[in-house]
Structure formats: C-alpha cells, structure tokens
Design a protein around this motif. Structure first.
Motif, mmCIF file in Angstrom:
data_model
loop_
_atom_site.group_PDB
_atom_site.id
_atom_site.type_symbol
_atom_site.label_atom_id
_atom_site.label_comp_id
_atom_site.label_asym_id
_atom_site.label_seq_id
_atom_site.Cartn_x
_atom_site.Cartn_y
_atom_site.Cartn_z
ATOM 1 N N HIS A 80 -20.692 55.013 -8.789
ATOM 2 C CA HIS A 80 -20.927 54.188 -7.950
ATOM 3 C C HIS A 80 -22.229 53.637 -7.815
ATOM 4 O O HIS A 80 -23.145 53.922 -8.624
ATOM 5 C CB HIS A 80 -21.156 55.218 -6.545
ATOM 6 C CG HIS A 80 -19.799 55.847 -6.155
ATOM 7 N ND1 HIS A 80 -19.312 56.911 -6.817
ATOM 8 C CD2 HIS A 80 -19.068 55.707 -4.836
ATOM 9 C CE1 HIS A 80 -18.015 57.234 -5.964
ATOM 10 N NE2 HIS A 80 -17.970 56.552 -5.037
ATOM 11 N N SER A 98 -21.105 59.483 0.330
ATOM 12 C CA SER A 98 -20.778 57.813 0.010
ATOM 13 C C SER A 98 -20.768 57.918 -1.831
ATOM 14 O O SER A 98 -19.999 56.936 -2.125
ATOM 15 C CB SER A 98 -21.737 56.891 0.850
ATOM 16 O OG SER A 98 -22.938 56.923 -0.031
ATOM 17 N N LEU A 99 -21.486 58.816 -2.290
ATOM 18 C CA LEU A 99 -21.850 58.534 -3.631
ATOM 19 C C LEU A 99 -20.693 59.551 -4.536
ATOM 20 O O LEU A 99 -20.718 59.605 -5.553
ATOM 21 C CB LEU A 99 -23.124 58.996 -4.169
ATOM 22 C CG LEU A 99 -24.240 58.056 -3.871
ATOM 23 C CD1 LEU A 99 -25.580 58.618 -4.055
ATOM 24 C CD2 LEU A 99 -24.051 56.861 -4.759
#
Length: 224
Positions: free
Chosen positions: A146, A203-204
């Motif tokens: 990411h 989110s990562l």
C-alpha cells in the motif's frame, strides 16, 4: 520530553522537579528504587535520572533490571559516590552519564539535554510491528502493498509510543502526559486518536492492531 526522576532526598527532588518543569520537561518523581523500576517499566520516558543510594532497590539494580528487560531509555546517574570503580560499574551496566553530588543545576540541565540528544541520534529510523512500518523521519505508516500514509504530529507520537514496545500497555495518563502535556485537552482525545489510527491501519491491511485493555490503556500487537 518526559523524564523519570528517582532520589530519596525529598528536598532535592522538589527542587529538581521545579527546575526541570521550568525548562519545559514533564517529570514524574519517585523516592525509592522499587517505585523507580515500576514507573520505568510502565511509563514511556525520554530519559531517566537515577540516584544510586536509594531504599528498596539501589540505582544500579534498577538499571540492571531495565537493561535485562530490553528497555533502552537513556539513564543519568546522580550520586554522592565518586569512586572510579562505581562510575565504571554504572557505565558498564548501561548508564549514559554520571553526575556526582553536589552539582550545579545548569550542568544538570546541560547533561539532560546531551542525554536526550544522544537518544535522538541513536534511535532506530524505523519501527515495525508485523507488516507495518513507522518511518520516524517522514512521519509515515506503510505496509508492503500500500501507499504510505502521512501522520499528523500527535498521531505520529502516539504510534511511536505504541510501536517502540509492541505488546506493552500504555495508559491514557501516559499518552496525555507525553502528547498533551499542556493540559488543554480532555482525556477523550486519546480515544479519538486511537479510533483514527485504527482506521488507517485497516486501510493499510496491517497485520497488527491497537488493542484496548479495559481500565488500563492501549497496546499494539499482531492480530490473533
């Protein structure tokens, strides 16, 4: 910057706390070696000032136990002992500096500043937990698959405290003392920042998570 001061001379401790706070340090003071060890292991300190001759555990024993547990917080010894053998023993155990009593307050402040600079110079550039990396220079969180996420200053400070010792519980009071030392924020701000950081870890696709220990505080560790 947050300091732990341990000395059994109450009047000296009171004077040192006043001077250190005037120099914009946050200070926790204790008066015996047993409390010094407990505070050092449960708090998050930038530096520790230890007297050698204290009830409970002496300063040498406190330092030895801290280093055995992998705690690398820099330590400055304050002591009436000036013999070379004692200075050598303290340094060999992992002390960063040695200031014999009586001392000038200006010299103490200079030695504290030097000790904290050395900590900064030798800090690891990155901290890791599972697949998560915190870049201390860039204030960025990342995982291999990411894009990096830039953190605000206080988000970074919170993640640094957590990732310096994965698995160790940090109390809300410790976060408040270290990050919101001006006293202008409510304790609920800690929960808000934890919530925001959890979203960023998700989110990562980070393999570690920030966990709450009810009534105790927060820690970070790999998800089960």
């Amino acid at each position: 910057m947050r300091l732990l001061l341990a000395d059994d001379e109450v009047e000296l401790v009171n004077a040192l706390v006043a001077i250190l706070k005037h120099s914009n340090y946050t200070v926790d003071a204790v008066y015996n070696g047993t409390d010094a060890l407990d505070y050092a292991l449960t708090g998050d300190y930038d530096g520790i000032i230890l007297d050698i001759m204290m009830p409970g555990l002496d300063g040498m024993d406190v330092l030895k136990k801290l280093r055995e547990k992998g705690l690398s917080t820099p330590v400055l010894f304050l002591t009436a002992k000036t013999e070379v053998d004692d200075r050598i023993k303290g340094l060999d155990l992992g002390a960063d500096d040695y200031l014999p009593k009586p001392f000038d307050m200006g010299e103490l402040l200079a030695r504290v500043r030097a000790m904290l600079r050395r900590k900064s110079d030798f800090s690891q550039p990155n901290l890791t937990c599972g697949n998560l990396t915190l870049d201390r220079a860039g204030y960025e969180l990342s995982t291999p698959d990411h894009e990096k996420i830039r953190l605000s200053g206080r988000e970074f400070q919170m993640m640094e405290m957590l990732m310096t010792s994965p698995g160790r519980i940090i109390s809300v009071d410790n976060f408040m003392d270290h990050i919101w030392a001006d006293g202008e924020a409510d304790v609920n701000v800690v929960w808000v920042y934890v919530s925001n950081l959890r979203k960023k870890l998700a989110s990562l696709d980070a393999t570690c998570e920030i966990k709450a220990a009810r009534g105790l505080g927060y820690s970070i560790s790999e998800a089960n």
